[in-house]
Design an enzyme around this catalytic site. Sequence first.
Site, mmCIF file in Angstrom:
data_model
loop_
_atom_site.group_PDB
_atom_site.id
_atom_site.type_symbol
_atom_site.label_atom_id
_atom_site.label_comp_id
_atom_site.label_asym_id
_atom_site.label_seq_id
_atom_site.Cartn_x
_atom_site.Cartn_y
_atom_site.Cartn_z
ATOM 1 C CD GLU A 6 -2.800 -1.469 0.798
ATOM 2 O OE1 GLU A 6 -3.236 -0.371 0.059
ATOM 3 O OE2 GLU A 6 -3.418 -2.380 0.912
ATOM 4 C CB CYS B 183 -3.144 5.866 2.721
ATOM 5 S SG CYS B 183 -4.199 5.213 3.927
HETATM 6 P P1 NAP Z 1 8.230 4.791 4.629
HETATM 7 O O1 NAP Z 1 9.621 5.462 5.069
HETATM 8 O O2 NAP Z 1 8.302 4.152 3.304
HETATM 9 O O3 NAP Z 1 8.356 3.689 6.035
HETATM 10 C C1 NAP Z 1 7.221 2.657 5.818
HETATM 11 C C2 NAP Z 1 7.722 1.522 6.767
HETATM 12 O O4 NAP Z 1 8.781 0.892 6.102
HETATM 13 C C3 NAP Z 1 8.176 2.094 8.411
HETATM 14 O O5 NAP Z 1 7.832 0.973 9.200
HETATM 15 C C4 NAP Z 1 9.740 2.034 8.117
HETATM 16 O O6 NAP Z 1 10.584 1.827 9.160
HETATM 17 C C5 NAP Z 1 9.831 0.991 7.296
HETATM 18 N N1 NAP Z 1 11.028 0.746 6.432
HETATM 19 C C6 NAP Z 1 11.960 1.647 6.076
HETATM 20 N N2 NAP Z 1 12.934 1.051 5.268
HETATM 21 C C7 NAP Z 1 12.656 -0.090 5.096
HETATM 22 C C8 NAP Z 1 13.367 -1.314 4.688
HETATM 23 N N3 NAP Z 1 14.541 -0.966 3.766
HETATM 24 N N4 NAP Z 1 12.878 -2.593 4.870
HETATM 25 C C9 NAP Z 1 12.027 -2.746 5.437
HETATM 26 N N5 NAP Z 1 11.219 -1.663 6.267
HETATM 27 C C10 NAP Z 1 11.534 -0.466 6.009
HETATM 28 O O7 NAP Z 1 7.070 5.490 4.714
HETATM 29 P P2 NAP Z 1 6.482 6.549 5.800
HETATM 30 O O8 NAP Z 1 7.290 7.802 6.027
HETATM 31 O O9 NAP Z 1 6.330 5.658 7.366
HETATM 32 O O10 NAP Z 1 4.978 6.705 5.404
HETATM 33 C C11 NAP Z 1 4.960 7.938 4.647
HETATM 34 C C12 NAP Z 1 4.310 7.408 3.033
HETATM 35 O O11 NAP Z 1 3.411 6.275 3.098
HETATM 36 C C13 NAP Z 1 3.681 8.252 2.431
HETATM 37 O O12 NAP Z 1 4.397 8.591 1.422
HETATM 38 C C14 NAP Z 1 2.033 7.832 2.163
HETATM 39 O O13 NAP Z 1 1.912 7.927 0.890
HETATM 40 C C15 NAP Z 1 2.346 6.280 2.399
HETATM 41 N N6 NAP Z 1 1.184 5.772 2.935
HETATM 42 C C16 NAP Z 1 0.202 4.838 2.339
HETATM 43 C C17 NAP Z 1 -0.646 4.287 2.853
HETATM 44 C C18 NAP Z 1 -1.644 3.318 2.027
HETATM 45 O O14 NAP Z 1 -2.278 2.535 2.783
HETATM 46 N N7 NAP Z 1 -1.346 3.437 0.856
HETATM 47 C C19 NAP Z 1 -0.834 4.562 4.309
HETATM 48 C C20 NAP Z 1 -0.332 5.460 4.834
HETATM 49 C C21 NAP Z 1 1.178 5.903 4.247
HETATM 50 P P3 NAP Z 1 10.971 3.253 9.971
HETATM 51 O O15 NAP Z 1 9.902 4.029 10.107
HETATM 52 O O16 NAP Z 1 11.700 2.395 11.002
HETATM 53 O O17 NAP Z 1 11.903 3.723 9.144
#
Ligand code: NAP
Length: 524
Positions: free
Chosen positions: A256, A295
């Site tokens: 997602e 999201c």
């Molecule tokens: P993110 O930086 O991509 O992080 C998401 C999750 O992935 C966090 O738990 C993060 O951990 C983890 N992560 C980071 N690098 C990783 C890796 N190499 N391997 C495995 N896991 C890893 O996103 P975010 O900043 O939390 O969220 C913002 C974005 O999410 C926005 O751009 C939004 O569009 C999107 N979003 C989409 C939805 C949906 O349902 N479609 C919902 C909410 C948000 P850490 O926090 O420990 O780095």
Amino acid sequence: MKRLSSYLGGAWQQGQGQTAVLVNPATGAELAEVAQCGGLGEALQWARSTGGTNLRALGWRARGEILGNLAKLLHGAREELIGIAVANGGNTRGDAKFDIDGAIGVLAGYAALAAELPEGNGHLLDGEAVPLHKGSKLRAQHVLTPRLGAAIHINAFNFPAWGMVGKFAVAFLAGVPVLSKPATSTSMLAARIAEIMLAPGVLPEGAFQLLLGPAGDLLDHVGPQDVVAFTGSADTGAKVRGHAKMLATNARVNIEADSLNAVIIGPDVEAGSELFDLVVRDCTIELTQKAGQKCTATRRILVPTALLGELKDALVDRLGAIAAKTGDPADDTHRMGPLSSASQLRDARAGVARLATAATRVLGNPERTAFGGVADGVGYFLEPILFEATADAALDASAPFHHHEVFGPVATLLPYDGTVEAAARIVGAGQGSLVGTVYADDRDFTARAALALAPTLGRLVLASEKIAGASLAPGCVFPVSNHGGPGRAGDGGELGGRSGLAFYLQRTTLQGGAAELARLLGGE
Ligand code: NAP
């Protein structure tokens, strides 16, 4: 400072690796820290062996009863959880309730679904047995059984309760044990919920584990029966999908990611009508709830050219009132809180600058630093920002408002000629979204728009004057509805009632004689 604990392999542990400090994003106050944990391969193996065995020994209905009980436990802790979400998430009380009640709602929704499933604990039938070919006595029957692996859940920062608990509810009912990794910056709420879930006697041993801090080498230990459900940015989603072990094992993955959700206002909507007021109300909610860090938040507002001026005035009025009441959410009079971290604010400001290359800013100052209840410059606040594009720019598929999701209280008004064709072209330029909404009383427009838009959306909300009184803003996802979307949105699908279970179940065709299959399966 208090260090939060992960729960891995049956024990609470504080981690020893790299640490991260969790803060109050409104005041900058340091609240707790987390540290990187190891032993993730062993934790996944414990899930598969102990957790999987214990879960599969329970039937669908028994698992559903446990979900129902968990819903009650979280409800009992609601006030405490709201307090944590306000402090660590920058949530207003309303934002916090949206997240926490959403989590409780998914538990209750899947508990109710379980009551409709069969008594047994082995399989579900998928459709009916069909002859292999015309006149054949042999039949093909699809059956669904719980996969033997672990469910790895990686969640985004914006819904620490709903994201973690929602994914858990579906996997648990399907009979698959979970290892959940919340986003670090807002993980205080997830950590407290996990403590409640892991209290003695609540869940079968091994059914749930919590990993705080970075993912580390988690994905290096993925196996072929495992599933990985990820929510977050498209960049990280691509890394998860493309991880060498994921590719080598073909572990299932659900992504997602970013989404440029759109609302489409039909050509029949008139200023001052009940439907117009609903558009204004919904757009205001979707821009400002959780400071636009949803999201499903509305990013693109398609408005017939003739209605543009009136809609803009109404939104500037409503959003301006919220801008005046943006501040520390610990003060209940504030209607919008901060973004969740310094990096989110930095990204959002950069995104606003990008949108400004293609559209005109009609409300909001991205550089504003003075907000309610905190000293000037303190906190990661961004006031509501509204852009307006020209009708020509709206049709330009390369324009940044079709590609760049600013994860904050930011949206763009896109005037269009009121035709379904133009609406579908503009919405499609987003290359796949989680949700779209059509506001119209013209049934012909709605019917044609629904068919034209559906292939590019995971969910389509149809709003009309008739249901205006009962209508909820489009960002509200119910457990019975699909959450996911094609293309840019990750091509995933969560929830959706019974269909949400499929991700965790193996579909197998049982092929044999009609009587033998009937004897073997005996209905669900
Ligand atoms: P993110 O930086 O991509 O992080 C998401 C999750 O992935 C966090 O738990 C993060 O951990 C983890 N992560 C980071 N690098 C990783 C890796 N190499 N391997 C495995 N896991 C890893 O996103 P975010 O900043 O939390 O969220 C913002 C974005 O999410 C926005 O751009 C939004 O569009 C999107 N979003 C989409 C939805 C949906 O349902 N479609 C919902 C909410 C948000 P850490 O926090 O420990 O780095």
